[in-house]
Write a protein that holds these residues in place. Structure first.
Motif, PDB file in Angstrom:
ATOM      1  N   VAL A 190      37.062  44.826  34.672  1.00  9.11           N
ATOM      2  CA  VAL A 190      36.648  43.630  35.417  1.00  9.11           C
ATOM      3  C   VAL A 190      35.575  43.991  36.439  1.00  9.11           C
ATOM      4  CG1 VAL A 190      37.415  41.949  37.142  1.00  9.11           C
ATOM      5  CG2 VAL A 190      38.771  42.316  35.080  1.00  9.11           C
ATOM      6  N   GLU A 191      35.772  45.092  37.152  1.00  9.30           N
ATOM      7  CA  GLU A 191      34.771  45.520  38.130  1.00  9.30           C
ATOM      8  C   GLU A 191      33.499  46.006  37.450  1.00  9.30           C
ATOM      9  OE1 GLU A 191      37.653  46.840  41.867  1.00  9.30           O
ATOM     10  OE2 GLU A 191      36.320  48.317  40.943  1.00  9.30           O
ATOM     11  N   VAL A 192      33.651  46.789  36.386  1.00 12.33           N
ATOM     12  CA  VAL A 192      32.494  47.372  35.701  1.00 12.33           C
ATOM     13  C   VAL A 192      31.623  46.303  35.047  1.00 12.33           C
ATOM     14  CG1 VAL A 192      31.788  48.830  33.752  1.00 12.33           C
ATOM     15  CG2 VAL A 192      33.574  49.618  35.320  1.00 12.33           C
ATOM     16  N   VAL A 193      32.247  45.323  34.402  1.00  5.86           N
ATOM     17  CA  VAL A 193      31.510  44.305  33.661  1.00  5.86           C
ATOM     18  C   VAL A 193      31.086  43.141  34.552  1.00  5.86           C
ATOM     19  CG1 VAL A 193      31.643  42.622  31.770  1.00  5.86           C
ATOM     20  CG2 VAL A 193      32.621  44.906  31.478  1.00  5.86           C
ATOM     21  N   ASN A 194      31.974  42.669  35.410  1.00  7.60           N
ATOM     22  CA  ASN A 194      31.717  41.428  36.156  1.00  7.60           C
ATOM     23  C   ASN A 194      30.905  41.613  37.439  1.00  7.60           C
ATOM     24  OD1 ASN A 194      33.296  40.398  34.155  1.00  7.60           O
ATOM     25  ND2 ASN A 194      34.917  39.627  35.466  1.00  7.60           N
ATOM     26  N   PHE A 195      31.141  42.689  38.167  1.00 15.48           N
ATOM     27  CA  PHE A 195      30.512  42.830  39.478  1.00 15.48           C
ATOM     28  C   PHE A 195      28.982  42.896  39.432  1.00 15.48           C
ATOM     29  CE2 PHE A 195      34.129  44.311  42.473  1.00 15.48           C
ATOM     30  CZ  PHE A 195      34.946  43.316  41.965  1.00 15.48           C
ATOM     31  N   PRO A 196      28.371  43.542  38.449  1.00 14.29           N
ATOM     32  CA  PRO A 196      26.898  43.592  38.432  1.00 14.29           C
ATOM     33  C   PRO A 196      26.229  42.237  38.212  1.00 14.29           C
ATOM     34  CG  PRO A 196      27.821  45.334  37.053  1.00 14.29           C
ATOM     35  CD  PRO A 196      28.948  44.412  37.393  1.00 14.29           C
ATOM     36  N   HIS A 197      26.960  41.242  37.764  1.00 15.03           N
ATOM     37  CA  HIS A 197      26.342  39.966  37.390  1.00 15.03           C
ATOM     38  C   HIS A 197      25.694  39.239  38.567  1.00 15.03           C
ATOM     39  CE1 HIS A 197      29.093  39.659  33.594  1.00 15.03           C
ATOM     40  NE2 HIS A 197      28.025  40.403  33.392  1.00 15.03           N
ATOM     41  N   HIS A 198      26.221  39.414  39.788  1.00 17.51           N
ATOM     42  CA  HIS A 198      25.701  38.635  40.910  1.00 17.51           C
ATOM     43  C   HIS A 198      25.472  39.427  42.199  1.00 17.51           C
ATOM     44  CE1 HIS A 198      26.101  34.854  38.757  1.00 17.51           C
ATOM     45  NE2 HIS A 198      27.334  35.195  38.415  1.00 17.51           N
ATOM     46  N   GLY A 220      29.094  41.978  21.597  1.00 20.28           N
ATOM     47  CA  GLY A 220      29.603  40.920  20.727  1.00 20.28           C
ATOM     48  C   GLY A 220      31.104  40.944  20.530  1.00 20.28           C
ATOM     49  N   PHE A 221      31.676  42.142  20.361  1.00 23.82           N
ATOM     50  CA  PHE A 221      33.095  42.231  20.023  1.00 23.82           C
ATOM     51  C   PHE A 221      33.993  42.365  21.245  1.00 23.82           C
ATOM     52  CE2 PHE A 221      36.938  44.604  18.769  1.00 23.82           C
ATOM     53  CZ  PHE A 221      37.413  43.752  17.787  1.00 23.82           C
ATOM     54  N   VAL A 222      33.603  43.176  22.217  1.00 23.20           N
ATOM     55  CA  VAL A 222      34.482  43.470  23.347  1.00 23.20           C
ATOM     56  C   VAL A 222      34.404  42.390  24.414  1.00 23.20           C
ATOM     57  CG1 VAL A 222      35.040  45.114  25.187  1.00 23.20           C
ATOM     58  CG2 VAL A 222      34.351  45.945  22.921  1.00 23.20           C
ATOM     59  N   VAL A 223      33.196  42.015  24.854  1.00 22.28           N
ATOM     60  CA  VAL A 223      33.061  41.072  25.973  1.00 22.28           C
ATOM     61  C   VAL A 223      32.561  39.698  25.535  1.00 22.28           C
ATOM     62  CG1 VAL A 223      32.719  42.950  27.618  1.00 22.28           C
ATOM     63  CG2 VAL A 223      30.723  41.850  26.601  1.00 22.28           C
ATOM     64  N   LEU A 224      32.420  39.482  24.235  1.00 27.12           N
ATOM     65  CA  LEU A 224      31.979  38.184  23.693  1.00 27.12           C
ATOM     66  C   LEU A 224      30.675  37.706  24.348  1.00 27.12           C
ATOM     67  CD1 LEU A 224      35.327  36.153  23.319  1.00 27.12           C
ATOM     68  CD2 LEU A 224      34.323  37.879  21.805  1.00 27.12           C
ATOM     69  N   ASN A 225      29.729  38.639  24.476  1.00 23.81           N
ATOM     70  CA  ASN A 225      28.393  38.339  25.019  1.00 23.81           C
ATOM     71  C   ASN A 225      28.426  37.809  26.452  1.00 23.81           C
ATOM     72  OD1 ASN A 225      27.017  39.181  22.695  1.00 23.81           O
ATOM     73  ND2 ASN A 225      27.209  37.173  21.736  1.00 23.81           N
ATOM     74  N   PHE A 263      38.794  53.299  47.661  1.00 19.88           N
ATOM     75  CA  PHE A 263      39.259  52.948  46.324  1.00 19.88           C
ATOM     76  C   PHE A 263      38.083  52.655  45.387  1.00 19.88           C
ATOM     77  CE2 PHE A 263      43.392  51.814  48.430  1.00 19.88           C
ATOM     78  CZ  PHE A 263      44.149  52.742  47.732  1.00 19.88           C
ATOM     79  N   TRP A 264      37.041  52.032  45.924  1.00 21.44           N
ATOM     80  CA  TRP A 264      35.857  51.738  45.115  1.00 21.44           C
ATOM     81  C   TRP A 264      35.232  53.026  44.581  1.00 21.44           C
ATOM     82  CZ3 TRP A 264      33.100  48.143  42.647  1.00 21.44           C
ATOM     83  CH2 TRP A 264      31.731  48.346  42.430  1.00 21.44           C
ATOM     84  N   ARG A 265      35.121  54.025  45.455  1.00 25.19           N
ATOM     85  CA  ARG A 265      34.469  55.283  45.072  1.00 25.19           C
ATOM     86  C   ARG A 265      35.276  56.095  44.072  1.00 25.19           C
ATOM     87  NH1 ARG A 265      32.557  56.714  51.247  1.00 25.19           N
ATOM     88  NH2 ARG A 265      30.371  56.095  51.041  1.00 25.19           N
ATOM     89  N   ILE A 266      36.594  55.976  44.106  1.00 26.53           N
ATOM     90  CA  ILE A 266      37.421  56.760  43.161  1.00 26.53           C
ATOM     91  C   ILE A 266      37.738  55.954  41.891  1.00 26.53           C
ATOM     92  CG2 ILE A 266      38.420  58.128  45.026  1.00 26.53           C
ATOM     93  CD1 ILE A 266      41.047  56.514  44.600  1.00 26.53           C
ATOM     94  N   TRP A 267      37.106  54.807  41.723  1.00 24.34           N
ATOM     95  CA  TRP A 267      37.246  53.965  40.529  1.00 24.34           C
ATOM     96  C   TRP A 267      38.633  53.328  40.394  1.00 24.34           C
ATOM     97  CZ3 TRP A 267      33.359  53.091  36.718  1.00 24.34           C
ATOM     98  CH2 TRP A 267      32.142  53.780  36.956  1.00 24.34           C
ATOM     99  N   PHE A 268      39.344  53.214  41.493  1.00 28.34           N
ATOM    100  CA  PHE A 268      40.589  52.452  41.437  1.00 28.34           C
ATOM    101  C   PHE A 268      40.248  50.988  41.727  1.00 28.34           C
ATOM    102  CE2 PHE A 268      44.481  50.508  42.936  1.00 28.34           C
ATOM    103  CZ  PHE A 268      45.422  51.003  42.041  1.00 28.34           C
ATOM    104  N   PRO A 269      40.640  50.063  40.848  1.00 32.52           N
ATOM    105  CA  PRO A 269      40.155  48.678  40.926  1.00 32.52           C
ATOM    106  C   PRO A 269      40.854  47.823  41.984  1.00 32.52           C
ATOM    107  CG  PRO A 269      41.660  48.867  39.091  1.00 32.52           C
ATOM    108  CD  PRO A 269      41.508  50.269  39.663  1.00 32.52           C
TER     109      PRO A 269
END
Length: 324
Positions: free
Chosen positions: A211-219, A251-256, A140-146
């Motif tokens: 959520v996966e695209v934005v949040n997962f790289p953080h840590h 600034g607009f989409v993810v509020l920094n 599921f990770w490889r086919i971009w299903f969250p």
């Protein structure tokens, strides 16, 4: 980071609260909501009505980021305003505010400790999973299903329900749990079926991908600690990664929310000041500043099996031999 330098950076930037930030956020959301319904109604049965999906996704993610700000009391000086905004924004992004707040503050307390940090619990849980489960999650990770994001939500709601059962007289917990259920139940009953199935539900799926695209790289794939090791905010640049996006998107989409090093080092600073801290912190840290330009991390790691993506790192960057 040396505490004197840490405090100097804070003092060098005007971080005073902007009195109209809440009004601006609400106005932007009102305009975005109006655009969603305008696109949907004006487009009729043409394919252009599906532009409502990314607009709705942006709206939902903005509420996730705003709920996150409320957790840190960054919306207002008044607690009741922070809590009210947190409960409503949490309802929009399908999260119960009060339990999520407790979990997120625990994350800041134990950031980078895979034995204590609830956000990185998947790192220790994955190696113990059945091989078939691991392969399924990798697929599921490889086919971009969250699937991971959906499971994360499911586990969190399960934990939130356990908190409620232990504290049945806690009104904040009860209201936080009831708000998302009530909002989405009412919405599904009031909106036309066509809008629900071809715009609203697809936007939820796209939000989970975000959520996966934005949040997962953080840590992920950063140095981790074990045992009772706890990093002060001034040193949490070691276990966080800032993602560099176009300014309008950040600034607009993810509020920094993408300025994640800055947020972990100065968690009380409102979203609209994080960009100011970015250059100061980056200049001071130099080569120790972890950043990911324009979604590189997610694009490089999507083809990888989950076991590699979730492999814990030592302080020198090498992979931990056993995260179980």
């Amino acid at each position: 980071m040396n505490n004197a330098v840490y405090q100097k950076i804070r003092a060098s930037v005007n971080l005073s609260r902007e009195p109209y930030s809440l009004a601006i956020f609400l106005t932007q959301n009102a305009v975005l909501t109006a655009c969603v319904f305008a696109v949907w109604t004006i487009s009729g049965n043409s394919i252009s009505r599906f532009f409502a999906i990314p607009l709705l996704t942006i709206l939902i993610f903005r509420h996730f980021s705003f709920m996150h700000e409320a957790v840190h009391n960054a919306v207002s000086h008044r607690k009741w305003i922070n809590d009210a905004c947190g409960v409503f924004s949490g309802a929009v992004c399908l999260l119960p505010f009060e339990p999520w707040k407790r979990s997120h503050l625990e994350h800041h307390l134990w950031a980078g400790n895979i034995d204590k940090d609830p956000v990185t619990a998947i790192i220790t849980a994955f190696p113990a999973m059945h091989k078939l489960t691991q392969s399924t999650l990798s697929f599921f990770w490889r086919i971009w299903f969250p699937m991971l994001a959906c499971l994360q939500y499911g586990v969190f709601w399960w934990l939130a329900s356990k908190i409620f059962l232990k504290k049945r007289k806690s009104w904040p917990v009860l209201i936080s749990l009831a708000a998302p259920i009530a909002l989405w139940s009412l919405t599904s009953l009031l909106v036309p079926a066509g809008f629900l199935f071809t715009a609203l539900l697809p936007s939820l799926l796209l939000y989970m991908i975000a959520v996966e695209v934005v949040n997962f790289p953080h840590h992920l794939q950063l140095p981790q600690n074990r045992g009772t090791t706890r990093l002060p905010p001034s040193d949490q640049y070691q276990i966080a990664r800032t993602c560099l996006y176009p300014k309008w998107f950040a600034g607009f989409v993810v509020l920094n929310f993408n300025y994640h090093i800055e947020h972990h080092m100065y968690p009380d600073v409102p979203w609209y000041h994080l960009e100011k801290l970015h250059q100061k912190v980056k200049a001071e840290l130099g080569s120790h500043y972890n950043s990911d330009p324009y979604f590189n991390w997610i694009l490089e790691n999507k083809p990888q099996p989950m076991g590699e993506v979730l492999k814990a790192r030592n302080k020198n960057g090498s992979k931990m031999s056993d995260a179980a």
